[in-house]
Design a protein around this motif. Structure first.
Motif, PDB file in Angstrom:
ATOM      1  N   UNK A  11       7.492  -0.933   4.856  1.00  0.00           N
ATOM      2  CA  UNK A  11       8.506  -1.954   4.565  1.00  0.00           C
ATOM      3  C   UNK A  11       7.989  -2.839   3.435  1.00  0.00           C
ATOM      4  N   UNK A  12       8.379  -2.531   2.207  1.00  0.00           N
ATOM      5  CA  UNK A  12       7.815  -3.205   1.029  1.00  0.00           C
ATOM      6  C   UNK A  12       8.074  -4.706   1.027  1.00  0.00           C
ATOM      7  N   UNK A  13       9.165  -5.127   1.662  1.00  0.00           N
ATOM      8  CA  UNK A  13       9.494  -6.557   1.656  1.00  0.00           C
ATOM      9  C   UNK A  13       8.381  -7.413   2.256  1.00  0.00           C
ATOM     10  N   UNK A  14       7.643  -6.827   3.175  1.00  0.00           N
ATOM     11  CA  UNK A  14       6.592  -7.602   3.839  1.00  0.00           C
ATOM     12  C   UNK A  14       5.236  -7.505   3.130  1.00  0.00           C
ATOM     13  N   UNK A  15       5.173  -6.681   2.095  1.00  0.00           N
ATOM     14  CA  UNK A  15       3.891  -6.529   1.385  1.00  0.00           C
ATOM     15  C   UNK A  15       3.764  -7.598   0.307  1.00  0.00           C
ATOM     16  N   UNK A  42      12.512  -0.931   1.139  1.00  0.00           N
ATOM     17  CA  UNK A  42      12.717  -2.379   1.324  1.00  0.00           C
ATOM     18  C   UNK A  42      13.566  -2.595   2.568  1.00  0.00           C
ATOM     19  N   UNK A  43      12.940  -2.409   3.706  1.00  0.00           N
ATOM     20  CA  UNK A  43      13.692  -2.382   4.968  1.00  0.00           C
ATOM     21  C   UNK A  43      14.355  -3.724   5.266  1.00  0.00           C
ATOM     22  N   UNK A 101      17.256  -0.729  11.575  1.00  0.00           N
ATOM     23  CA  UNK A 101      17.318  -0.009  10.305  1.00  0.00           C
ATOM     24  C   UNK A 101      16.264   1.098  10.306  1.00  0.00           C
ATOM     25  N   UNK A 102      15.054   0.723  10.706  1.00  0.00           N
ATOM     26  CA  UNK A 102      13.965   1.707  10.740  1.00  0.00           C
ATOM     27  C   UNK A 102      14.289   2.835  11.726  1.00  0.00           C
TER      28      UNK A 102
END
Lengths: 622, 379
Positions: A107-111, A140-141, A166-167
């Protein structure tokens, strides 16, 4: 867009995220979809004891692993083929288990810089090339979930919370899972919160649709249903199976079920489950402490109920004195110990097998009890029935050693015919006045006069006229049960109590050995929840051409009558345990067999590959 | 009532009639009504006497022990319950008092130290047809078993708890107990005990007990009347019995038992009656400024300020104030029923949940339970 469909025979996926990310729920739903699809499966939830550890930290990571296949499988799997990492902490905490070549969905949003720094990453592993050996899908979940829910009247926080759906939607598409069960579940779970329901369903569908349309996933996988024996199936955890087994035993014995329990991880779900079933006459008593829980259960047994108490290791320590009283009173009592990592508080949510010696010997005086251990989550059902059969027939405490892995792990279960379950009512009877005719026409009741076959004493419950009697923890005279300090009597009573438990060996069937080619020189012997790992390891060894025999103990006190003979028929006996060699110690002392003990106490089940290597080493060195 | 008492023995005849000093006249039942704790217990089909409740075991307390008097009063009282012997169960812990079940010819369990209330809870909650009596002592109930006692009281299971308080450990030969006065010189406290004792009645009231009473081993009439009141309470009845230990704590309650002082020290509580004590019943109680009670001469006191005993008061504050009168010097020690507050018993509520679930959804169906909501077919 039509995508390529690749057939697989088995897959291991792991959902990992923050404790608050809903990974257990996502895993559980994926499991239900997979069960409904007809795969065989096995699960391993792994979560911290803290309800909400600090967000984004390594201790806060919660994961759920699921192994599913088109054939029967025995374990939740060693290494995931797919890791879903909802944040950098989840990636970092799980990466060492993921083999090169596996898929990682991150989940790129959290990176973010902050989240990366929090777990010690100086650069994003998604960008610095350190994951080049893996098949990384950067998704980008969070932001896609929020965008999909723009039209729905939920707060941004609520929208973000739907990211687990979503995941799940994405994974469900990837592995071609039927979504109907999850949609039905969400409709019913959020029936009173229509906007939240809509948000979760929309997030699930957005994840599914993303998989279908994005180019990031070029292949969809298919794992065909497994060929299981015909019947009606459901998915079940060990704690549920144990609870149902107790309700079934109550029905089949005609004894009302009374559970005395104090909340403790990982046993509380037994209390939760049984408290729902009042229609079955089940009484659940949330006691003030562990001692009261077992005391109330014993009091209920004295009154002719099926007295049960459930706990985990620290609670077992507290119950010891009352279990000793039950040994002395010779009343039925079921004690469930869902073992967890110790000593002391240890690791409450992690599994271990280190309470065996406590169950066998952890009381003052010579205090023999029956000890049973289920081997699989669904096997907890039969163990509950067996425990009740023995406890009522022999009037003895029976300890069931489950553990955290069995308690929370799940697998498909072929539902038995209720009418075909053992008729426990035929195994015992309450004592009645007519059995005790005395000289003056009044019953001459002798509370400790034993049945010559079972050595059980009569179970005369209050309310039975003429059989009034007093029992207690003080030593009793053989036969009459009155207080006795006579040295010879005590020696006789100590031996009688032991002989009663030992004699049950004739009533439990022999230990069966799986030795298909009859050529094996090495036996691997296990007990409890290691059954799956050992079985999977044995398969590997056999596929590689090795000869290995396997046997698994469900009865640990008394042992099956042929155990000594089985041990003596192999050149080497390997005993893997998630402790430092407790069964091995007992076997060495009892049978003078120098078994090889293999031990890991990591709070996790054995890996099949690891055990296969250990077995092969023993075979090679015979 | 009176024919029942005749059957039970002479002492009961007096108590049942109720004298001027008889406490708890609310404990004397009208003949038509069964004691509240026994409404689900069968009625004996024959009249029983004291002798029917004596077991064949030799009683082995020390000579002069107060336990003898309590046992005799209890056995003489039991016939008036009119229940079959087999429906009476005595559960005890460990200690001198806890030997009592061996001497009563009924079902009994001499269990382990402090745990009798827990064991009795499981029994009573699953067997409403039994009359369950817990026999315990000050060490058993208030020290090692303190947790079980307070939770049994708040839970209000239909049991009767008789706490024999001799303010000493007898069976382990004379250590101080949680009710021993501070500074007590014993084998384990040669320089005097350091801790503040429990007041069992205050403790029980603080633990939300619905029935709290106190009596004395030496006053058989009063003891019997309190037992009667306890049996007539549905829920947990807590009875503290001051009991003399002639070996390790002799005369511990002398100010309450000696003819010279007892009229001044003992305050006999009777529901609905003005509280009177002292020579010629010339003393009464009134509330002080901070809510505590104080003893005053009735003559000269404002009659409206004098306390009339109300054991049924919903709020336990008054009962608690009464319990605080009992101090180390025994200057004023109330006995009788401090509090009797009707409240649904735990076991009744538990049974109601079961019958409500069955009425709503029918008897449990095992096949349906095993199948659950999500199943699939193979083959």
């Amino acid at each position: 867009m039509t995508k390529q469909v690749q057939q697989l025979d088995r897959v291991i996926i792991r959902f990992a995220g923050d404790s608050g990310d809903g990974m257990q729920l996502a895993g559980d739903r994926f499991t239900q979809e997979t069960a409904a699809f007809g795969n065989d499966l096995s699960t391993l939830p792994n979560f911290p004891a803290e309800i909400r550890a600090p967000a984004g930290t390594l201790p806060g990571v919660s994961s759920f692993q699921l192994h599913f296949a088109d054939h029967d499988i025995l374990t939740p799997g060693d290494a995931p083929d797919v890791l879903v990492a909802m944040n950098p902490a989840a990636l970092k905490a799980n990466l060492s288990d993921v083999p090169r070549g596996a898929d990682i969905i991150a989940n790129t949003d959290e990176f973010t810089k902050r989240n990366l720094a929090r777990v010690g990453y100086t650069a994003s592993p998604l960008e610095d090339g350190s994951l080049s050996g893996y098949n990384v899908h950067a998704v980008a979940i969070t932001s896609m979930t929020v965008k999909a829910l723009e039209e729905i009247d939920v707060s941004r926080k609520e929208a973000e919370r739907a990211k687990n759906m979503f995941a799940l939607g994405l994974l469900s598409w990837l592995y071609n899972r039927p979504p109907e069960g999850t949609l039905k579940f969400l409709r019913s779970k959020f029936a009173n919160k229509p906007e939240i329901m809509k948000a979760n369903i929309t997030a699930f569908q957005a994840g599914w649709n993303y998989g279908e349309t994005t180019e990031a996933f070029s292949v969809q996988y298919e794992v065909k249903p497994a060929t299981l024996a015909p019947g009606t199936y459901r998915n079940i955890t060990g704690n549920s199976a144990l609870s149902y087994g107790l309700v079934a035993a109550s029905r089949r014995s005609g004894l009302p079920l009374f559970l005395g329990a104090y909340p403790i991880t990982p046993a509380s779900d037994i209390l939760h489950e049984l408290s729902k079933h009042k229609r079955f006459g089940v009484r659940t008593f949330q006691a003030e402490d562990e001692i009261s829980g077992v005391g109330a259960a014993l009091g209920a047994s004295f009154g002719g109920a099926l007295g049960v108490t459930s706990t985990s290791g620290p609670g077992m320590a507290l119950k010891a004195e009352t279990i000793g009283l039950a040994v002395s009173l010779e009343l039925p009592l079921i004690v469930i110990d869902v073992q967890r990592a110790g000593p002391s508080t240890g690791m409450p949510t992690k599994t271990e097998q280190a309470d065996l010696l406590m169950a066998l010997y952890g009381r003052n005086g010579e205090s023999p009890v029956v000890v049973l251990a289920p081997a699989t989550p669904s096997g907890c059902f039969e163990i509950a029935l067996e425990a009740v059969r023995i406890a009522t027939k022999y009037r003895t405490p029976v300890i069931i050693l489950s553990d955290g892995y069995l308690a929370n792990g799940s697998e498909p279960w072929r539902i038995p015919e209720a009418g075909g379950l053992p008729k426990l009512r035929d195994e015992f009877s309450f004592s009645s006045p007519s059995e005790w005719s005395g000289a003056d026409g009044k019953p001459d009741f002798r509370p400790y006069q034993r049945n010559p076959d079972t050595l059980a004493r009569p179970w005369a419950i209050p309310g039975t006229p003429g059989l009034e009697h007093r029992i207690g923890g003080i030593e009793k005279a053989d036969g009459t049960g009155t207080i006795s300090y006579d040295p010879g009597n005590h020696d006789r009573m100590v031996r009688l109590r032991q002989a009663k438990v030992d004699g049950i060996a004739a009533d439990i069937g022999p230990l069966e050995v799986d030795d298909p080619d009859g050529q094996a020189k090495v036996l691997v012997l296990g007990w409890g929840s290691t059954f799956g790992s050992i079985g999977a390891a044995v398969r590997r060894v056999r596929v590689a051409g090795g000869s290995i025999a396997q046997a698994h103990l469900r009865h640990l006190s008394p042992f099956p009558a042929n155990l000594g003979e089985v041990l003596a028929s192999y050149d080497r006996v390997l005993v893997p345990e998630i402790n430092l060699g407790q069964l091995a110690l007992v076997l060495r002392g009892r049978y003078l067999t120098d078994v090889i003990s293999y031990n890991r106490v990591r709070g996790l089940p054995f890996r099949a590959a690891e055990l296969a290597g250990v077995i092969q080493d023993v075979i090679d060195n015979v | 009532m009176s024919d029942r008492a005749e059957n039970g023995g002479a002492a009961n005849g007096e108590a049942a009639n109720g004298g001027a000093n008889s406490p708890a006249n609310d404990g004397a039942l009208e003949a038509s009504r069964r004691p509240a704790s026994l409404t689900l217990v069968p009625v004996a089909d024959e009249k029983l006497g004291t002798r029917d409740f004596k077991s064949d075991q030799e009683v082995r307390w020390c000579p002069g022990c107060g336990d003898y008097a309590i046992l005799a009063a209890f056995q003489a009282f039991l016939p008036e319950l009119e229940i079959p012997r087999e429906n009476l169960v005595m559960i005890s812990g460990i200690g001198c008092s806890s030997r009592l079940p061996y001497y009563v010819d009924s079902y009994g369990m001499h269990s382990i130290h402090g745990r009798a209330p827990a064991i009795a809870t499981g029994l009573a909650a699953s067997r409403p047809d039994l009359s369950v009596w817990v026999i315990t002592g000050d060490g058993d109930a208030l020290s090692i078993g303190g947790n079980h006692l307070i939770h049994a009281l708040r839970r209000n299971v239909n049991i009767n708890i008789l706490l024999f308080n001799n303010r000493i450990y007898g069976l382990t030969k004379g250590q101080y107990s949680p009710t021993s006065e501070q500074g007590k010189i014993t084998k384990s406290t040669p320089f005097g005990s350091l801790d503040t004792p429990f007041n069992p009645v205050s403790l029980a009231l603080g633990a939300e007990a619905s029935f709290v009473a106190r009596t004395i081993d030496s006053d058989r009439k009063h003891l019997t009347s309190v037992l009667r009141a306890a049996a007539d309470h549905r829920g947990t009845s807590f009875v503290e019995i001051y009991q003399n230990c002639p070996i390790f704590n002799d005369d511990a309650f002398a100010p309450l038992t000696s003819p010279a002082s007892r009229d001044d020290t003992l305050i006999r509580l009777e529901h609905g009656e003005p509280v009177r004590f002292g020579a010629d019943l010339g003393r009464g109680l009134r509330f002080g400024r901070t809510g505590s009670l104080e003893a005053v001469d009735v003559a000269g006191a404002d009659p409206d300020s004098l306390v009339v005993h109300d054991a049924h008061a919903a709020d336990p504050s008054y009962a608690f104030a009464l319990s605080r009168l009992d101090r180390a010097d025994f200057a004023h020690t109330p006995i009788g029923v401090f509090r009797q507050q009707p409240r649904a018993s735990y076991d009744d509520l538990m049974a109601e949940q079961i019958s409500a679930a069955r009425a709503r959804q029918g008897e449990g169906d095992l096949a349906e339970l095993l199948a659950g909501a999500d199943t699939w077919q193979v083959g």
